[in-house]
Design an enzyme around this catalytic site. Structure first.
Site, PDB file in Angstrom:
ATOM      1  N   GLU A 156       7.293   2.302  -6.347  1.00 17.59           N
ATOM      2  CA  GLU A 156       7.603   1.745  -5.003  1.00 17.59           C
ATOM      3  C   GLU A 156       7.705   2.960  -4.115  1.00 17.59           C
ATOM      4  OE1 GLU A 156       7.907  -0.356  -2.811  1.00 17.59           O
ATOM      5  OE2 GLU A 156       8.609  -2.130  -3.275  1.00 17.59           O
ATOM      6  N   ASP A 157       7.367   2.801  -2.848  1.00 16.98           N
ATOM      7  CA  ASP A 157       7.507   3.838  -1.790  1.00 16.98           C
ATOM      8  C   ASP A 157       9.055   3.849  -1.544  1.00 16.98           C
ATOM      9  OD1 ASP A 157       7.706   1.614  -0.547  1.00 16.98           O
ATOM     10  OD2 ASP A 157       6.321   2.038   1.137  1.00 16.98           O
TER      11      ASP A 157
ATOM     12  N   VAL B 165      10.935   6.060   8.212  1.00 20.63           N
ATOM     13  CA  VAL B 165      10.170   7.118   8.047  1.00 20.63           C
ATOM     14  C   VAL B 165       8.810   6.839   7.628  1.00 20.63           C
ATOM     15  CG1 VAL B 165      12.321   8.605   6.689  1.00 20.63           C
ATOM     16  CG2 VAL B 165      10.993   7.012   5.537  1.00 20.63           C
TER      17      VAL B 165
ATOM     18  N   LYS C 173       0.787  -1.086  -0.101  1.00 21.59           N
ATOM     19  CA  LYS C 173      -0.012   0.055   0.124  1.00 21.59           C
ATOM     20  C   LYS C 173       0.625   1.194  -0.186  1.00 21.59           C
ATOM     21  CE  LYS C 173      -3.375  -2.452   2.961  1.00 21.59           C
ATOM     22  NZ  LYS C 173      -3.490  -2.541   4.414  1.00 21.59           N
ATOM     23  N   GLY C 174       1.986   0.825   0.354  1.00 16.07           N
ATOM     24  CA  GLY C 174       3.148   2.114   0.520  1.00 16.07           C
ATOM     25  C   GLY C 174       3.180   3.219  -0.277  1.00 16.07           C
TER      26      GLY C 174
ATOM     27  N   ASP D 238      14.785  -0.280   0.672  1.00 17.72           N
ATOM     28  CA  ASP D 238      15.391  -0.388   2.001  1.00 17.72           C
ATOM     29  C   ASP D 238      16.306  -1.480   1.842  1.00 17.72           C
ATOM     30  OD1 ASP D 238      15.893   0.380   4.755  1.00 17.72           O
ATOM     31  OD2 ASP D 238      14.431  -1.319   5.482  1.00 17.72           O
TER      32      ASP D 238
HETATM   33  P1  IMP Z   1      12.969  -3.772   1.491  1.00 16.49           P
HETATM   34  O1  IMP Z   1      12.386  -4.900   1.029  1.00 16.49           O
HETATM   35  O2  IMP Z   1      13.770  -4.027   2.517  1.00 16.49           O
HETATM   36  O3  IMP Z   1      13.681  -2.791   0.567  1.00 16.49           O
HETATM   37  O4  IMP Z   1      11.654  -2.969   1.964  1.00 16.49           O
HETATM   38  C1  IMP Z   1      10.721  -2.431   1.183  1.00 16.49           C
HETATM   39  C2  IMP Z   1       9.445  -2.212   1.878  1.00 16.49           C
HETATM   40  O5  IMP Z   1       9.636  -2.063   3.302  1.00 16.49           O
HETATM   41  C3  IMP Z   1       8.758  -0.838   1.510  1.00 16.49           C
HETATM   42  O6  IMP Z   1       7.994  -0.757   0.335  1.00 16.49           O
HETATM   43  C4  IMP Z   1       8.247  -0.322   2.661  1.00 16.49           C
HETATM   44  O7  IMP Z   1       6.966  -0.908   2.645  1.00 16.49           O
HETATM   45  C5  IMP Z   1       8.978  -0.932   3.855  1.00 16.49           C
HETATM   46  N1  IMP Z   1       9.881   0.067   4.486  1.00 16.49           N
HETATM   47  C6  IMP Z   1      11.264  -0.043   4.398  1.00 16.49           C
HETATM   48  N2  IMP Z   1      11.837   0.963   5.109  1.00 16.49           N
HETATM   49  C7  IMP Z   1      10.427   1.599   5.670  1.00 16.49           C
HETATM   50  C8  IMP Z   1      10.347   3.107   6.393  1.00 16.49           C
HETATM   51  O8  IMP Z   1      11.366   3.741   6.660  1.00 16.49           O
HETATM   52  N3  IMP Z   1       9.207   3.358   6.644  1.00 16.49           N
HETATM   53  C9  IMP Z   1       8.183   2.603   6.443  1.00 16.49           C
HETATM   54  N4  IMP Z   1       8.219   1.611   5.710  1.00 16.49           N
HETATM   55  C10 IMP Z   1       9.487   1.182   5.277  1.00 16.49           C
END
Ligand code: IMP
Length: 185
Positions: free
Chosen positions: A104-105, A158, A48-49, A108
């Site tokens: 994507e939002d 965040v 949903k982000g 990370d």
């Molecule tokens: P990744 O797989 O670790 O790259 O994470 C991606 C997903 O984690 C993003 O699409 C977000 O939904 C969530 N996410 C990562 N960092 C944050 C943050 O700082 N705040 C809120 N959601 C996050």
């Protein structure tokens, strides 16, 4: 979890104001309009982000395109990646031989996007590119980088403009750092 009645009381610092986000989204839209002229892309919102970013971005892209939605998450109710990726909703149309833009939002660890790209590439699109509003390169656990990125941000959790903590704060108009008092103690 210790959330305040007024969501703004849980913001430690405003990182990106509404105005800054708006200006950058406009720039990204202009770039995509140039890059995708005549290509009729399918633009995929990762829910949903990305929903707020996606909604603003597609209105800044001045070319023929289609919208699709996908539900994927790697987080539970915490602030660290669980490593478990779940698809709750797939896109409704075929992307074979089509140009695909994933919205994507935030990137990370990069694990979510890596998984998603692998999945969608199996469907043989003509091309596949990624756009993310926020990038936290310090936290990367794999070799994935967005093709288009709004802002590079420091290693902090965040919230706002679609980003949540435990489902809350998505409706903030700006991006802020979550006060650790919410998830600590
Ligand atoms: P990744 O797989 O670790 O790259 O994470 C991606 C997903 O984690 C993003 O699409 C977000 O939904 C969530 N996410 C990562 N960092 C944050 C943050 O700082 N705040 C809120 N959601 C996050």
């Amino acid at each position: 979890m210790n959330i305040s009645e007024n969501m703004r009381d849980d913001v430690q610092e405003v990182l990106l104001t509404e105005e800054r986000i708006k200006a950058r989204v406009k720039e990204l839209g202009q770039q995509l309009s140039k890059d995708y002229a005549g290509k009729h892309p399918i633009v995929v919102c990762v829910m949903k982000g990305a929903v707020n970013f996606f909604s603003d971005l597609v209105r800044e892209i001045d070319c023929q395109l289609e919208l699709e939605f996908m539900g994927i998450s790697s987080y539970g109710n915490g602030v660290k990646t669980s490593g478990i990726i779940r698809i709750s909703k797939d896109i409704d149309t075929s992307i074979t031989n089509r140009h695909v833009i994933i919205v994507e939002d935030i990137i990370d660890s990069g694990l979510t996007l890596k998984h998603l790209l692998k999945l969608l590439e199996q469907r043989e699109p003509a091309s596949i590119k990624t756009v993310c509003l926020l990038d936290k390169p310090e936290r990367r656990q794999c070799d994935i980088n967005p093709d288009y990125s709004g802002f590079t941000i420091p290693n902090a959790f965040v919230i706002g403009y679609g980003l949540d903590y435990a489902g809350y704060y998505r409706n903030l108009k700006y991006v802020g750092i979550l006060d650790p008092k919410v998830y600590e103690g």
